[in-house]
Design a protein around this motif. Structure first.
Motif, PDB file in Angstrom:
ATOM      1  N   ILE A   1      97.701  70.788 -13.568  1.00  0.00           N
ATOM      2  CA  ILE A   1      96.652  71.854 -14.515  1.00  0.00           C
ATOM      3  C   ILE A   1      96.712  71.509 -15.985  1.00  0.00           C
ATOM      4  O   ILE A   1      97.692  71.240 -16.515  1.00  0.00           O
ATOM      5  CB  ILE A   1      96.946  73.151 -14.280  1.00  0.00           C
ATOM      6  N   ASN A   2      95.510  71.268 -16.417  1.00  0.00           N
ATOM      7  CA  ASN A   2      95.214  71.060 -18.069  1.00  0.00           C
ATOM      8  C   ASN A   2      94.721  72.313 -18.518  1.00  0.00           C
ATOM      9  O   ASN A   2      93.503  72.746 -18.046  1.00  0.00           O
ATOM     10  CB  ASN A   2      94.457  69.750 -18.004  1.00  0.00           C
ATOM     11  N   LEU A   3      95.003  72.852 -19.495  1.00  0.00           N
ATOM     12  CA  LEU A   3      94.595  74.042 -20.182  1.00  0.00           C
ATOM     13  C   LEU A   3      95.056  73.963 -21.644  1.00  0.00           C
ATOM     14  O   LEU A   3      95.884  73.457 -22.128  1.00  0.00           O
ATOM     15  CB  LEU A   3      94.752  75.198 -19.632  1.00  0.00           C
ATOM     16  N   LYS A   4      94.285  74.998 -22.450  1.00  0.00           N
ATOM     17  CA  LYS A   4      94.645  75.345 -23.854  1.00  0.00           C
ATOM     18  C   LYS A   4      95.702  76.521 -23.802  1.00  0.00           C
ATOM     19  O   LYS A   4      95.139  77.396 -23.258  1.00  0.00           O
ATOM     20  CB  LYS A   4      93.338  75.555 -24.416  1.00  0.00           C
ATOM     21  N   THR A   5      96.622  75.919 -24.730  1.00  0.00           N
ATOM     22  CA  THR A   5      97.363  77.360 -25.025  1.00  0.00           C
ATOM     23  C   THR A   5      97.406  77.441 -26.666  1.00  0.00           C
ATOM     24  O   THR A   5      96.928  76.692 -27.439  1.00  0.00           O
ATOM     25  CB  THR A   5      99.126  76.897 -24.749  1.00  0.00           C
ATOM     26  N   LYS A   6      98.073  78.394 -27.301  1.00  0.00           N
ATOM     27  CA  LYS A   6      98.086  78.734 -28.632  1.00  0.00           C
ATOM     28  C   LYS A   6      98.726  77.626 -29.423  1.00  0.00           C
ATOM     29  O   LYS A   6      98.356  77.267 -30.692  1.00  0.00           O
ATOM     30  CB  LYS A   6      98.937  80.132 -29.144  1.00  0.00           C
ATOM     31  N   ALA A   7      99.731  76.826 -28.731  1.00  0.00           N
ATOM     32  CA  ALA A   7     100.182  75.638 -29.357  1.00  0.00           C
ATOM     33  C   ALA A   7      99.495  74.225 -29.286  1.00  0.00           C
ATOM     34  O   ALA A   7      99.867  73.248 -29.731  1.00  0.00           O
ATOM     35  CB  ALA A   7     101.611  75.643 -28.707  1.00  0.00           C
ATOM     36  N   GLY A   8      98.493  74.218 -28.462  1.00  0.00           N
ATOM     37  CA  GLY A   8      97.643  73.364 -28.004  1.00  0.00           C
ATOM     38  C   GLY A   8      97.244  73.019 -26.825  1.00  0.00           C
ATOM     39  O   GLY A   8      97.848  73.791 -25.842  1.00  0.00           O
ATOM     40  N   GLU A   9      96.673  71.926 -26.717  1.00  0.00           N
ATOM     41  CA  GLU A   9      96.390  71.604 -25.133  1.00  0.00           C
ATOM     42  C   GLU A   9      97.511  70.893 -24.376  1.00  0.00           C
ATOM     43  O   GLU A   9      98.468  70.156 -24.849  1.00  0.00           O
ATOM     44  CB  GLU A   9      95.072  70.710 -24.999  1.00  0.00           C
ATOM     45  N   ILE A  10      97.768  71.394 -23.095  1.00  0.00           N
ATOM     46  CA  ILE A  10      98.612  70.801 -22.326  1.00  0.00           C
ATOM     47  C   ILE A  10      98.330  70.641 -21.017  1.00  0.00           C
ATOM     48  O   ILE A  10      97.424  70.979 -20.352  1.00  0.00           O
ATOM     49  CB  ILE A  10     100.010  72.048 -22.327  1.00  0.00           C
ATOM     50  N   THR A  11      98.890  69.745 -20.209  1.00  0.00           N
ATOM     51  CA  THR A  11      99.148  69.334 -18.723  1.00  0.00           C
ATOM     52  C   THR A  11     100.418  69.774 -18.368  1.00  0.00           C
ATOM     53  O   THR A  11     101.518  69.336 -18.587  1.00  0.00           O
ATOM     54  CB  THR A  11      98.617  68.014 -18.599  1.00  0.00           C
ATOM     55  N   ILE A  12     100.298  70.484 -17.073  1.00  0.00           N
ATOM     56  CA  ILE A  12     101.474  70.986 -16.670  1.00  0.00           C
ATOM     57  C   ILE A  12     101.491  70.216 -15.177  1.00  0.00           C
ATOM     58  O   ILE A  12     100.485  70.116 -14.284  1.00  0.00           O
ATOM     59  CB  ILE A  12     101.707  72.392 -16.445  1.00  0.00           C
ATOM     60  N   LEU A  13     102.525  69.365 -14.818  1.00  0.00           N
ATOM     61  CA  LEU A  13     102.675  68.430 -13.560  1.00  0.00           C
ATOM     62  C   LEU A  13     103.796  69.288 -12.790  1.00  0.00           C
ATOM     63  O   LEU A  13     104.594  70.199 -13.136  1.00  0.00           O
ATOM     64  CB  LEU A  13     103.234  67.227 -13.952  1.00  0.00           C
ATOM     65  N   ASP A  14     103.809  68.823 -11.374  1.00  0.00           N
ATOM     66  CA  ASP A  14     104.799  69.079 -10.487  1.00  0.00           C
ATOM     67  C   ASP A  14     106.188  69.235 -11.030  1.00  0.00           C
ATOM     68  O   ASP A  14     106.575  68.076 -11.958  1.00  0.00           O
ATOM     69  CB  ASP A  14     104.477  68.500  -9.489  1.00  0.00           C
ATOM     70  N   ASN A  15     107.120  70.194 -10.912  1.00  0.00           N
ATOM     71  CA  ASN A  15     108.150  70.319 -11.309  1.00  0.00           C
ATOM     72  C   ASN A  15     108.594  70.215 -12.944  1.00  0.00           C
ATOM     73  O   ASN A  15     109.720  69.764 -13.357  1.00  0.00           O
ATOM     74  CB  ASN A  15     109.368  69.071 -10.696  1.00  0.00           C
ATOM     75  N   HIS A  16     107.593  70.707 -13.700  1.00  0.00           N
ATOM     76  CA  HIS A  16     107.794  71.084 -14.921  1.00  0.00           C
ATOM     77  C   HIS A  16     108.838  71.939 -15.609  1.00  0.00           C
ATOM     78  O   HIS A  16     109.025  72.667 -14.635  1.00  0.00           O
ATOM     79  CB  HIS A  16     106.381  71.560 -15.740  1.00  0.00           C
ATOM     80  N   ARG A  17     109.436  71.757 -16.702  1.00  0.00           N
ATOM     81  CA  ARG A  17     110.494  72.511 -16.898  1.00  0.00           C
ATOM     82  C   ARG A  17     109.987  74.099 -17.249  1.00  0.00           C
ATOM     83  O   ARG A  17     108.802  74.360 -17.308  1.00  0.00           O
ATOM     84  CB  ARG A  17     111.083  72.323 -18.392  1.00  0.00           C
ATOM     85  N   PRO A  18     110.907  75.007 -16.996  1.00  0.00           N
ATOM     86  CA  PRO A  18     110.480  76.436 -17.132  1.00  0.00           C
ATOM     87  C   PRO A  18     109.649  76.681 -18.574  1.00  0.00           C
ATOM     88  O   PRO A  18     110.152  75.852 -19.446  1.00  0.00           O
ATOM     89  CB  PRO A  18     111.681  77.432 -17.092  1.00  0.00           C
ATOM     90  N   LEU A  19     108.748  77.459 -18.532  1.00  0.00           N
ATOM     91  CA  LEU A  19     107.627  77.503 -19.714  1.00  0.00           C
ATOM     92  C   LEU A  19     106.972  78.855 -19.792  1.00  0.00           C
ATOM     93  O   LEU A  19     106.749  79.244 -18.640  1.00  0.00           O
ATOM     94  CB  LEU A  19     106.665  76.439 -19.732  1.00  0.00           C
ATOM     95  N   VAL A  20     106.990  79.605 -20.751  1.00  0.00           N
ATOM     96  CA  VAL A  20     106.140  80.833 -20.820  1.00  0.00           C
ATOM     97  C   VAL A  20     105.061  80.383 -21.966  1.00  0.00           C
ATOM     98  O   VAL A  20     105.618  79.833 -23.071  1.00  0.00           O
ATOM     99  CB  VAL A  20     106.692  82.157 -21.285  1.00  0.00           C
ATOM    100  N   ALA A  21     103.808  80.594 -22.318  1.00  0.00           N
ATOM    101  CA  ALA A  21     102.671  80.218 -23.202  1.00  0.00           C
ATOM    102  C   ALA A  21     101.522  81.231 -23.256  1.00  0.00           C
ATOM    103  O   ALA A  21     101.159  81.717 -22.109  1.00  0.00           O
ATOM    104  CB  ALA A  21     102.604  78.819 -22.983  1.00  0.00           C
TER     105      ALA A  21
END
Length: 79
Positions: free
Chosen positions: A20-40
């Motif tokens: 999934i590709n989306l915009k966060t407050k820190a910038g645009e990110i892409t999250i792939l399968d088995n991404h590290r834990p994250l809250v944004a």
């Protein structure tokens, strides 16, 4: 990863996704399968979901947040 996109009216998307590709407050990110834990915090824009079957979907986001859990589940709570 298992992806769940939820808004005030209910579940918009629920299923397996490659990325999934989306915009966060820190910038645009892409999250792939088995991404590290994250809250944004999410910014206004389009979330582009790539499903495991190769199809793509997009979801409009005004605001919200995401949580990637250690068990490979991504949840987006959006407005």
């Amino acid at each position: 990863m298992i992806l769940k996109v939820i808004n005030i009216k209910g579940i918009i998307f629920e299923g397996e996704a490659k990325s999934i590709n989306l915009k966060t407050k820190a910038g645009e990110i892409t999250i792939l399968d088995n991404h590290r834990p994250l809250v944004a915090l999410l910014e206004k824009g389009e979330a582009k979901i790539k499903r495991v079957d190769g199809k793509e979907e997009s979801v409009s986001i005004n605001s919200g947040f995401l949580e990637m859990s250690p068990d490979n589940m991504l949840t987006l709570l959006i407005d």
